[in-house]
Write a protein that holds these residues in place. Structure first.
Motif, PDB file in Angstrom:
ATOM      1  N   GLY A   1       3.713   6.888   9.180  1.00 57.15           N
ATOM      2  CA  GLY A   1       2.676   6.818   8.154  1.00 57.15           C
ATOM      3  C   GLY A   1       1.280   6.667   8.715  1.00 57.15           C
ATOM      4  O   GLY A   1       0.397   6.066   8.096  1.00 57.15           O
ATOM      5  N   LEU A   2       1.042   7.237   9.912  1.00 55.98           N
ATOM      6  CA  LEU A   2      -0.275   7.125  10.538  1.00 55.98           C
ATOM      7  C   LEU A   2      -1.311   7.950   9.786  1.00 55.98           C
ATOM      8  O   LEU A   2      -1.002   8.991   9.206  1.00 55.98           O
ATOM      9  CB  LEU A   2      -0.216   7.614  11.986  1.00 55.98           C
ATOM     10  CG  LEU A   2       0.398   6.694  13.036  1.00 55.98           C
ATOM     11  CD1 LEU A   2       0.366   7.374  14.399  1.00 55.98           C
ATOM     12  CD2 LEU A   2      -0.348   5.365  13.089  1.00 55.98           C
ATOM     13  N   CYS A   3      -2.519   7.490   9.837  1.00 54.74           N
ATOM     14  CA  CYS A   3      -3.666   8.277   9.376  1.00 54.74           C
ATOM     15  C   CYS A   3      -4.358   8.787  10.634  1.00 54.74           C
ATOM     16  O   CYS A   3      -4.940   8.000  11.395  1.00 54.74           O
ATOM     17  CB  CYS A   3      -4.619   7.415   8.546  1.00 54.74           C
ATOM     18  SG  CYS A   3      -6.162   8.254   8.106  1.00 54.74           S
TER      19      CYS A   3
ATOM     20  N   MET B   1       0.837  -1.196   0.000  1.00 53.96           N
ATOM     21  CA  MET B   1       0.000   0.000   0.000  1.00 53.96           C
ATOM     22  C   MET B   1       0.875   1.249   0.000  1.00 53.96           C
ATOM     23  O   MET B   1       1.825   1.349   0.765  1.00 53.96           O
ATOM     24  CB  MET B   1      -0.918   0.003   1.227  1.00 53.96           C
ATOM     25  CG  MET B   1      -1.823   1.219   1.328  1.00 53.96           C
ATOM     26  SD  MET B   1      -2.984   1.095   2.720  1.00 53.96           S
ATOM     27  CE  MET B   1      -4.022  -0.233   2.125  1.00 53.96           C
ATOM     28  N   SER B   2       0.568   2.221  -0.850  1.00 57.15           N
ATOM     29  CA  SER B   2       1.322   3.467  -0.901  1.00 57.15           C
ATOM     30  C   SER B   2       1.244   4.177   0.430  1.00 57.15           C
ATOM     31  O   SER B   2       0.216   4.177   1.100  1.00 57.15           O
ATOM     32  CB  SER B   2       0.733   4.370  -2.003  1.00 57.15           C
ATOM     33  OG  SER B   2       1.193   5.697  -1.859  1.00 57.15           O
ATOM     34  N   PRO B   3       2.353   4.847   0.863  1.00 60.00           N
ATOM     35  CA  PRO B   3       2.327   5.541   2.143  1.00 60.00           C
ATOM     36  C   PRO B   3       1.343   6.698   2.172  1.00 60.00           C
ATOM     37  O   PRO B   3       1.010   7.199   3.237  1.00 60.00           O
ATOM     38  CB  PRO B   3       3.772   6.034   2.313  1.00 60.00           C
ATOM     39  CG  PRO B   3       4.336   6.054   0.937  1.00 60.00           C
ATOM     40  CD  PRO B   3       3.658   4.923   0.210  1.00 60.00           C
ATOM     41  N   PHE B   4       0.872   7.134   1.008  1.00 64.31           N
ATOM     42  CA  PHE B   4      -0.101   8.210   0.971  1.00 64.31           C
ATOM     43  C   PHE B   4      -1.435   7.737   0.405  1.00 64.31           C
ATOM     44  O   PHE B   4      -2.214   8.520  -0.101  1.00 64.31           O
ATOM     45  CB  PHE B   4       0.441   9.406   0.174  1.00 64.31           C
ATOM     46  CG  PHE B   4       1.605  10.068   0.844  1.00 64.31           C
ATOM     47  CD1 PHE B   4       1.406  10.933   1.900  1.00 64.31           C
ATOM     48  CD2 PHE B   4       2.896   9.790   0.445  1.00 64.31           C
ATOM     49  CE1 PHE B   4       2.487  11.530   2.541  1.00 64.31           C
ATOM     50  CE2 PHE B   4       3.973  10.386   1.075  1.00 64.31           C
ATOM     51  CZ  PHE B   4       3.763  11.261   2.116  1.00 64.31           C
TER      52      PHE B   4
ATOM     53  N   PRO C   1      -5.093   1.245  11.675  1.00 67.12           N
ATOM     54  CA  PRO C   1      -4.967   2.005  10.430  1.00 67.12           C
ATOM     55  C   PRO C   1      -5.338   3.475  10.599  1.00 67.12           C
ATOM     56  O   PRO C   1      -4.780   4.343   9.933  1.00 67.12           O
ATOM     57  CB  PRO C   1      -5.938   1.295   9.481  1.00 67.12           C
ATOM     58  CG  PRO C   1      -6.150  -0.061  10.074  1.00 67.12           C
ATOM     59  CD  PRO C   1      -6.035   0.116  11.547  1.00 67.12           C
ATOM     60  N   VAL C   2      -6.318   3.755  11.487  1.00 65.16           N
ATOM     61  CA  VAL C   2      -6.802   5.125  11.687  1.00 65.16           C
ATOM     62  C   VAL C   2      -6.799   5.432  13.179  1.00 65.16           C
ATOM     63  O   VAL C   2      -7.311   4.652  13.994  1.00 65.16           O
ATOM     64  CB  VAL C   2      -8.230   5.307  11.121  1.00 65.16           C
ATOM     65  CG1 VAL C   2      -8.733   6.728  11.394  1.00 65.16           C
ATOM     66  CG2 VAL C   2      -8.262   5.011   9.625  1.00 65.16           C
ATOM     67  N   LEU C   3      -6.228   6.573  13.528  1.00 60.84           N
ATOM     68  CA  LEU C   3      -6.205   7.023  14.913  1.00 60.84           C
ATOM     69  C   LEU C   3      -7.044   8.294  15.012  1.00 60.84           C
ATOM     70  O   LEU C   3      -6.767   9.289  14.350  1.00 60.84           O
ATOM     71  CB  LEU C   3      -4.772   7.310  15.352  1.00 60.84           C
ATOM     72  CG  LEU C   3      -4.558   7.718  16.818  1.00 60.84           C
ATOM     73  CD1 LEU C   3      -4.954   6.587  17.756  1.00 60.84           C
ATOM     74  CD2 LEU C   3      -3.099   8.123  17.044  1.00 60.84           C
ATOM     75  N   VAL C   4      -8.088   8.250  15.835  1.00 61.05           N
ATOM     76  CA  VAL C   4      -8.980   9.394  16.036  1.00 61.05           C
ATOM     77  C   VAL C   4      -8.653  10.020  17.388  1.00 61.05           C
ATOM     78  O   VAL C   4      -8.733   9.351  18.425  1.00 61.05           O
ATOM     79  CB  VAL C   4     -10.463   8.963  15.995  1.00 61.05           C
ATOM     80  CG1 VAL C   4     -11.375  10.182  16.210  1.00 61.05           C
ATOM     81  CG2 VAL C   4     -10.791   8.279  14.665  1.00 61.05           C
ATOM     82  N   LEU C   5      -8.265  11.289  17.382  1.00 60.41           N
ATOM     83  CA  LEU C   5      -7.926  12.013  18.600  1.00 60.41           C
ATOM     84  C   LEU C   5      -9.017  13.033  18.890  1.00 60.41           C
ATOM     85  O   LEU C   5      -9.236  13.957  18.107  1.00 60.41           O
ATOM     86  CB  LEU C   5      -6.578  12.722  18.453  1.00 60.41           C
ATOM     87  CG  LEU C   5      -5.374  11.848  18.078  1.00 60.41           C
ATOM     88  CD1 LEU C   5      -4.126  12.709  17.936  1.00 60.41           C
ATOM     89  CD2 LEU C   5      -5.152  10.770  19.128  1.00 60.41           C
TER      90      LEU C   5
ATOM     91  N   ALA D   1      -9.202  10.614   4.467  1.00 63.08           N
ATOM     92  CA  ALA D   1      -7.876  10.870   5.026  1.00 63.08           C
ATOM     93  C   ALA D   1      -6.928   9.780   4.566  1.00 63.08           C
ATOM     94  O   ALA D   1      -7.311   8.615   4.452  1.00 63.08           O
ATOM     95  CB  ALA D   1      -7.929  10.930   6.553  1.00 63.08           C
ATOM     96  N   ALA D   2      -5.686  10.142   4.296  1.00 64.85           N
ATOM     97  CA  ALA D   2      -4.692   9.215   3.760  1.00 64.85           C
ATOM     98  C   ALA D   2      -3.673   8.831   4.812  1.00 64.85           C
ATOM     99  O   ALA D   2      -3.507   9.503   5.841  1.00 64.85           O
ATOM    100  CB  ALA D   2      -3.976   9.850   2.558  1.00 64.85           C
ATOM    101  N   ALA D   3      -2.974   7.743   4.554  1.00 61.43           N
ATOM    102  CA  ALA D   3      -1.849   7.356   5.406  1.00 61.43           C
ATOM    103  C   ALA D   3      -0.780   8.442   5.355  1.00 61.43           C
ATOM    104  O   ALA D   3      -0.544   9.056   4.307  1.00 61.43           O
ATOM    105  CB  ALA D   3      -1.273   6.022   4.930  1.00 61.43           C
ATOM    106  N   GLY D   4      -0.139   8.714   6.480  1.00 58.40           N
ATOM    107  CA  GLY D   4       0.898   9.730   6.519  1.00 58.40           C
ATOM    108  C   GLY D   4       0.386  11.145   6.509  1.00 58.40           C
ATOM    109  O   GLY D   4       1.139  12.077   6.229  1.00 58.40           O
TER     110      GLY D   4
END
Length: 371
Positions: free
Chosen positions: A184-186, A1-4, A153-157, A26-29
């Motif tokens: 490369g977090l989303c 998977m692409s980092p973006f 894969p996804v972090l919601v703050l 939203a994308a990775a990174g």
């Protein structure tokens, strides 16, 4: 998977029947920031993303898989917020390991994962500390670590920096930015603070209640606001109710109460002989303190209209000076200017001339609740 590559897609998500649909991706990174001055609305969005609250429609897709109806532990959106505090009776190490052990992970794998997260978040040496002994910044690091042990894969703050003192807030912003880039977090950051959005957001969603009124870069929201709510709420623009006299070549000539003339770019829907909301940012207002009376009368007839105003307050803000003016009709305007020796000699009560080019202001259709 692409980092973006796109990791999160939210399409027409609704909290209740008849609510506006929320759509963003939203994308990775990258970090998507959602700005809303209402904490309750951020809570609702956070709970829908994490699976703690039902939705009334729409889709949540993570890495190409729809997770809208899945329970929290299966949907790959990890939520971090102060509504879910650390276990007070457990050490830092135990807080990080608890959920992994509850899922049946091997002890050696749990220990290795916890060690890696402790090092990543700068928590070395605090393994045996209990939450009561932690600073708010350290507690937030542990809360983030509790999510990162699962490598979501996804972090919601959810409004994470609010309880922190200024130094801790700055440090945690740097940490989140570093995690996004290096790992490369989303990240979806839900915040009430515009500064958080500006410092961390690759893309910013500006919300009013449960509606996204504009989605774009910071430059989009500052220079091309979609409506007066974005211009005033995000761009901190002055807001003036005017009556439009004419619209020509997308420029609206309008009048303030009392007949004072002003000009602005006309947003779609602005028409002659109707009320409009004129928005002008404080840094876009030119200010001149005339050296002798009557100078305003000699203003360039081909230039923009000028307003005669009285300075009521002046505040030194370090990198700029904030000036408050009262117009002849009683309305007030804020102007922001660079600090100069000339401004150091200015005092309240002085008369000033204010002006702006039409392209620096925008007139939006009047919504009725402002005036």
């Amino acid at each position: 998977m692409s980092p973006f590559s796109i990791r999160l897609v939210v399409n027409a998500l609704r909290a209740f029947s008849g609510a506006p649909g929320l759509s963003f991706s939203a994308a990775a990174g990258t970090c998507l920031t959602v700005v809303n001055d209402r904490a309750d609305c951020l809570c609702v969005l956070a709970d829908m993303l994490a699976g703690h609250a039902p939705t009334s429609g729409g889709q949540i897709v993570v890495d190409g898989t729809e997770v809208t109806g899945l329970p929290p532990r299966l949907r790959s959106c990890a939520l971090v917020g102060w509504r879910d505090p650390l276990f007070a009776h457990m050490t830092v190490q135990a807080n990080l390991a608890f959920a992994l052990r509850a899922r049946g992970e091997e002890s050696h794998a749990v220990a290795a994962r916890v060690r890696a997260v402790l090092a990543l978040l700068g928590l070395d040496g605090l393994e045996q500390a209990r939450p009561a002994a932690l600073s708010p910044e350290q507690a937030l690091r542990v809360m983030i670590g509790r999510a990162l042990v699962f490598e979501p894969p996804v972090l919601v703050l959810e409004d994470p920096f609010t309880p922190l003192p200024p130094a801790g807030r700055m440090a945690m912003r740097r940490l989140v930015s570093r995690l996004v880039r290096a790992r490369g977090l989303c990240v979806v950051l839900l915040t009430r603070a515009r500064e958080d959005a500006l410092l961390l957001g690759d893309t910013i969603a500006c919300m009013d209640g449960m509606e996204i009124v504009q989605l774009g870069t910071a430059l989009d929201l500052f220079d091309r606001p979609a409506c007066d709510r974005v211009a005033t709420g995000f761009g901190h623009a002055n807001s003036l109710t005017v009556r439009v006299a004419s619209v020509s070549d997308d420029v609206a000539l309008a009048h303030l109460p009392g007949g004072l003339p002003v000009e602005a770019m006309a947003a779609p829907g602005v028409e002659a002989d109707q009320l409009a909301t004129l928005c002008i940012r404080p840094d876009r207002i030119a200010v001149m303190f005339p050296s002798r009376p009557g100078m305003a009368a000699g203003a360039d007839p081909d230039g923009p209209p000028v307003l005669v105003a009285t300075l009521t307050d002046l505040r030194q803000m370090g990198d700029h000076v904030l000036l408050r003016f009262r117009l002849a009709n009683g309305e007030e305007l804020l102007a922001r200017r660079p600090p100069t020796p000339a401004l150091q000699r200015v005092t309240a009560g002085q008369v000033a001339i204010l002006a702006w080019q039409p392209g620096q202001a925008i007139a939006f259709p009047f919504r009725g609740e402002m005036g």
